[in-house]
Design an enzyme around this catalytic site. Structure first.
Site, PDB file in Angstrom:
ATOM      1  N   ASP A  29       0.826  -1.199   0.000  1.00  0.00           N
ATOM      2  CA  ASP A  29       0.000   0.000   0.000  1.00  0.00           C
ATOM      3  C   ASP A  29       0.864   1.255   0.000  1.00  0.00           C
ATOM      4  O   ASP A  29       2.095   1.190   0.065  1.00  0.00           O
ATOM      5  CB  ASP A  29      -0.948  -0.005   1.204  1.00  0.00           C
ATOM      6  CG  ASP A  29      -0.254  -0.369   2.506  1.00  0.00           C
ATOM      7  OD1 ASP A  29       0.801   0.241   2.791  1.00  0.00           O
ATOM      8  OD2 ASP A  29      -0.752  -1.247   3.231  1.00  0.00           O
ATOM      9  N   ASP A  98       1.121   5.776 -13.180  1.00  0.00           N
ATOM     10  CA  ASP A  98       0.655   4.941 -14.274  1.00  0.00           C
ATOM     11  C   ASP A  98      -0.824   5.233 -14.475  1.00  0.00           C
ATOM     12  O   ASP A  98      -1.603   5.144 -13.525  1.00  0.00           O
ATOM     13  CB  ASP A  98       0.845   3.467 -13.918  1.00  0.00           C
ATOM     14  CG  ASP A  98       0.999   2.581 -15.143  1.00  0.00           C
ATOM     15  OD1 ASP A  98       0.524   2.983 -16.211  1.00  0.00           O
ATOM     16  OD2 ASP A  98       1.586   1.498 -15.018  1.00  0.00           O
ATOM     17  N   ASP A 199      -0.693   3.706 -20.055  1.00  0.00           N
ATOM     18  CA  ASP A 199      -0.810   2.292 -20.395  1.00  0.00           C
ATOM     19  C   ASP A 199      -1.521   2.103 -21.733  1.00  0.00           C
ATOM     20  O   ASP A 199      -2.513   2.781 -22.021  1.00  0.00           O
ATOM     21  CB  ASP A 199      -1.591   1.567 -19.293  1.00  0.00           C
ATOM     22  CG  ASP A 199      -1.677   0.073 -19.529  1.00  0.00           C
ATOM     23  OD1 ASP A 199      -0.643  -0.597 -19.420  1.00  0.00           O
ATOM     24  OD2 ASP A 199      -2.785  -0.404 -19.846  1.00  0.00           O
ATOM     25  N   GLU A 255       3.217   3.490 -23.213  1.00  0.00           N
ATOM     26  CA  GLU A 255       3.478   2.070 -23.465  1.00  0.00           C
ATOM     27  C   GLU A 255       2.983   1.774 -24.870  1.00  0.00           C
ATOM     28  O   GLU A 255       1.797   1.936 -25.175  1.00  0.00           O
ATOM     29  CB  GLU A 255       2.738   1.195 -22.462  1.00  0.00           C
ATOM     30  CG  GLU A 255       2.995  -0.287 -22.690  1.00  0.00           C
ATOM     31  CD  GLU A 255       1.941  -1.181 -22.068  1.00  0.00           C
ATOM     32  OE1 GLU A 255       2.295  -2.272 -21.619  1.00  0.00           O
ATOM     33  OE2 GLU A 255       0.750  -0.787 -22.050  1.00  0.00           O
ATOM     34  N   HIS A 328       6.248  -4.929 -14.770  1.00  0.00           N
ATOM     35  CA  HIS A 328       5.155  -5.749 -14.257  1.00  0.00           C
ATOM     36  C   HIS A 328       4.596  -6.718 -15.289  1.00  0.00           C
ATOM     37  O   HIS A 328       3.808  -7.599 -14.942  1.00  0.00           O
ATOM     38  CB  HIS A 328       4.037  -4.837 -13.760  1.00  0.00           C
ATOM     39  CG  HIS A 328       3.551  -3.904 -14.827  1.00  0.00           C
ATOM     40  ND1 HIS A 328       4.271  -2.793 -15.215  1.00  0.00           N
ATOM     41  CD2 HIS A 328       2.448  -3.931 -15.606  1.00  0.00           C
ATOM     42  CE1 HIS A 328       3.624  -2.169 -16.189  1.00  0.00           C
ATOM     43  NE2 HIS A 328       2.508  -2.841 -16.444  1.00  0.00           N
ATOM     44  N   ASP A 329       4.966  -6.573 -16.555  1.00  0.00           N
ATOM     45  CA  ASP A 329       4.443  -7.429 -17.610  1.00  0.00           C
ATOM     46  C   ASP A 329       5.479  -8.407 -18.152  1.00  0.00           C
ATOM     47  O   ASP A 329       5.245  -9.053 -19.178  1.00  0.00           O
ATOM     48  CB  ASP A 329       3.917  -6.572 -18.774  1.00  0.00           C
ATOM     49  CG  ASP A 329       2.536  -6.007 -18.496  1.00  0.00           C
ATOM     50  OD1 ASP A 329       1.785  -6.632 -17.737  1.00  0.00           O
ATOM     51  OD2 ASP A 329       2.213  -4.931 -19.036  1.00  0.00           O
TER      52      ASP A 329
END
Length: 564
Positions: A29, A98, A199, A255, A328-329
Site C-alpha cells: 500500500d 501509471d 498504459d 506504453e 510488471h508485464d
C-alpha cells in the site's frame, strides 16, 4: 542537446501491491511506500514510477479503473497519496503515475450508466456493435484470450474489450470523453504529479469498420492487432493531451506495443509534441523458445545489441528512450537475461552495468537491485494473473498443451514472476507483511533480501548504488554519444560514451564463459583507468596499457574512464 530532469534521472518502478504492506492485510500500500522512502532515496534514484493506484475492483491488478480520481481501497486514500507525494518531493525525488486511459473497469459509473440503455449519455463513451446473426461483429480475439466482444444482455449489443471483458474499451472519438480524460489528468497534475506513464496508449484508436482479422496457425480467433494498434488517429489524441494538459516540466511516457527504435519517432519526435519517450517490448521475449516452456540461448548480436544499440544511436530529434529490462508485464531480469543460479550475483551486476551506462533513462524494476528471480517452483494455484486461467481453459482443458508443460511455461514466462513480494529480510514473508501475502513470496527470500545485501559491501544492491552514483557524477553517461565496439563479437557488448573531453568505455561479457574483446583504435589509443568492475578482484588490472585485447571472465563487466 536539450537537457531535461527525466533524462538525467534514474527511475525506480514500484508494483505497489507487492512492495510493502503497512496494515497487515497482505497487500502492499501507499503507507508501505512511505515507510520505505528513505530506502528508495538511498539507492540514489531521482523518480518513482508507480503502477496503477486508482480505485479498481482488481480484475487486472489495477489496470481496470473504476474511479480515475480516487485511490484503490487496498492501497489507502487520497490523504495517504498526498503524504506520499509530499515525502517524495521533500527528498528531491519526483513521482510518475501509471494511468490507464484506453479502457475503464466495467464497474466504472460511466459503464454502469452505459448499459442502462442505448440512449444513455454515456453509451457513446464505449464501443458497441449489434453484431451479425446473433454473433459478435467480427472474429477479433483479445490479449487475455477469448473473444474481444462481450454481449450486454440488457441492450442486446456487444461491447469491445481488447483486454478482459471487465475492461471495456473507451471510445476516443467522443469529444466529451476526451474532455473528461483531460480534466482527470489535470486533477493529478494539480496535486503535483510530475509525469505519467500511459498504459496501452497506442490502442486509443480502433478501426470502427470492424473487419475480420486473419486466422493464423489454427487459432480460435482472428488477429485483431492491426485494427486496434498504432492507427493514425492516435496521434491526434496524444497531441491534444500534450497541448491541453501538460507543460515542459512534465514527462509523458507511452506504453507502445508494436513500436521499435526504427519507428518510435512517430510518437517521440521532438517536433511531434506527443510523447517524451515510449516503453517498448524489445527485450520481453528474449530467451523464449517456440513453446513457452522452452528456453533458448540468447543471440547477443540479434537479441540484445541490435535493439539496444538501435535505440541508443537514434538522432536526438527522434526522441529519448528508456533503458529497462523488466516491468510488471515481464519476468525477472536476472532469470531471463542472466544466470540466476551459478552466476546469480555476477550476471545481475553485469546487467546493472549495461543498464546504468547505456544511453537513455534507466528504469529499475523493484527487486532488480537485489537480483530477485523468477518463482520457478510456483504451482497453478500460486498464480494470480487473470489471463493464466483463461488460457488454461483454452490450451490445457482442450488438450492442446499438457498441464506439466503449461506450468513449466508459467515458471519461465508468467508476468506473476515479476509481481512477487519485495524481499526485505529473512523473516517470515520476507518482511513484506505480517499476514498472508496476496501472492506467494519467492522461496529464495532468505538468501536474496535487502537486509542481507545492505551488510555486504560486495552485494548486488551496493553495486547498483555505486553505478547510480557514477551516472550522476558523469554526465557523459547521460548526454554522451554512443559508439559500439567490436559489433560482431558474439559474447561481449562493448561501447564508448563520449562527451567533449571525456570518454567512458564499458565492456560486458554477456555469458558464463571466458571471452575476448578487440578494442577499436579510438579506445586503444586512450589512457583508460578502471572505475568499476563486478568481480571483487577486478581492480587488479587498473589500466589498459598497450593491449588491444581485453580478456573477460564469465559475466564480467568493467567501466573505464579516460580524459582525452
Amino acid at each position: 542537446m536539450q537537457k531535461k530532469w527525466w533524462k538525467e534521472g534514474v527511475a525506480y518502478q514500484i508494483y505497489v501491491r507487492s512492495f510493502k504492506d503497512s496494515n497487515g492485510d497482505g497487500i502492499g500500500d501507499l503507507r508501505g511506500i512511505i515507510e520505505k522512502l528513505d530506502y528508495i532515496k538511498s539507492l540514489g534514484v531521482d523518480m518513482i514510477y508507480l503502477n496503477p493506484i486508482n480505485k479498481s475492483p482488481n480484475e487486472d491488478n489495477g489496470y481496470d479503473i473504476s474511479d480515475f480520481e480516487d485511490i484503490m481501497i487496498e492501497f489507502g486514500d487520497l490523504e495517504d497519496f498526498d503524504e506520499l507525494l509530499s515525502g517524495i518531493h521533500q527528498r528531491n525525488m519526483r513521482l510518475i503515475m501509471d494511468m490507464v486511459i484506453n479502457h475503464s473497469s466495467d464497474e466504472h459509473p460511466w459503464f454502469i450508466e452505459a448499459i442502462k440503455s442505448k440512449e444513455n449519455k454515456y453509451r457513446d463513451y464505449y464501443i458497441w456493435s449489434k453484431g451479425k446473426d446473433n454473433k459478435p461483429p467480427n472474429n477479433w480475439g483479445s490479449f487475455f484470450g477469448g473473444s474481444a466482444w462481450e454481449l450486454d444482455e440488457n441492450t442486446g449489443e456487444y461491447y469491445l474489450h481488447i483486454f478482459s471483458k471487465k475492461q471495456p474499451d473507451l471510445n476516443w472519438t467522443n469529444k466529451e470523453l476526451r474532455q473528461d480524460m483531460k480534466n482527470m489528468l489535470k486533477y493529478w497534475v494539480g496535486k503535483g504529479v510530475d509525469g505519467f506513464r500511459m498504459d496501452a496508449i497506442n490502442h486509443l484508436a480502433k478501426d470502427m469498420r470492424f473487419p475480420d482479422g486473419e486466422v493464423k496457425d489454427g487459432a480460435l480467433y482472428g488477429d485483431f492487432i492491426p485494427y486496434v494498434q498504432n492507427l493514425p488517429e492516435v496521434h491526434d489524441y496524444l497531441k491534444e493531451l500534450k497541448r491541453d494538459v501538460f507543460t515542459d516540466s512534465h514527462v509523458v511516457i507511452g506504453e507502445t506495443g508494436g513500436i521499435n527504435y526504427e519507428n518510435a519517432h512517430v510518437y517521440t519526435g521532438v517536433d511531434n509534441k506527443e510523447l517524451d519517450f515510449t516503453f517498448h517490448f524489445d527485450l520481453h521475449s528474449v530467451g523464449k523458445g517456440e513453446n513457452p516452456w522452452e528456453r533458448v540461448d540468447i543471440d547477443l548480436i540479434k537479441d540484445i545489441k541490435e535493439k539496444m544499440t538501435g535505440w541508443a544511436t537514434r538522432d536526438e530529434k527522434e526522441g529519448w528512450c528508456p533503458v529497462f529490462y523488466s516491468n510488471h508485464d515481464t519476468t525477472r531480469t536476472v532469470s531471463r537475461l542472466g544466470d540466476d543460479k551459478k552466476y546469480h550475483k555476477l550476471s545481475a551486476k553485469m546487467l546493472a552495468t549495461l543498464q546504468l551506462t547505456h544511453k537513455g533513462t534507466p528504469f529499475i524494476y523493484y527487486g532488480d537491485e537485489i537480483g530477485m528471480t523468477n518463482a520457478d517452483d510456483f504451482k497453478l494455484e500460486d498464480y494470480r494473473d487473470a489471463s493464466i486461467f483463461t488460457r488454461y481453459s483454452e490450451f490445457v482443458l482442450s488438450g492442446i498443451v499438457s498441464h506439466e508443460n503449461y506450468i513449466k511455461g508459467l515458471n519461465l514466462t508468467s508476468r506473476d514472476n515479476s509481481r512477487t513480494p519485495m524481499q526485505w529480510n529473512a523473516k517470515e514473508n520476507a518482511g513484506f507483511t505480517d499476514s498472508n501475502p496476496w501472492i506467494k513470496v519467492n522461496s529464495n527470500y532468505q538468501e536474496v533480501n535487502v537486509e542481507k545485501q545492505e551488510k555486504d559491501c560486495d552485494s548486488i544492491l551496493n553495486f547498483y548504488k555505486k553505478l547510480i552514483a557514477l551516472r550522476k557524477e558523469e554526465l557523459t553517461l547521460v548526454y554522451g554519444t554512443f559508439e559500439e565496439i567490436d559489433k560482431e563479437n558474439p559474447s561481449i557488448y562493448a561501447y564508448l560514451r563520449i562527451l567533449e573531453d571525456k570518454k567512458i568505455l564499458i565492456v560486458c561479457n554477456f555469458f558464463g564463459r571466458d571471452a575476448q574483446l578487440m578494442l577499436s583504435e579510438e579506445a586503444f589509443l586512450s589512457n583508460f583507468k578502471l572505475e568499476v568492475c563486478n568481480y571483487e578482484n577486478g581492480e587488479d588490472n587498473l589500466q589498459i596499457v598497450n593491449e588491444k585485447i581485453i580478456n573477460l571472465r564469465p559475466y564480467e563487466s568493467r567501466v573505464y574512464i579516460s580524459e582525452r
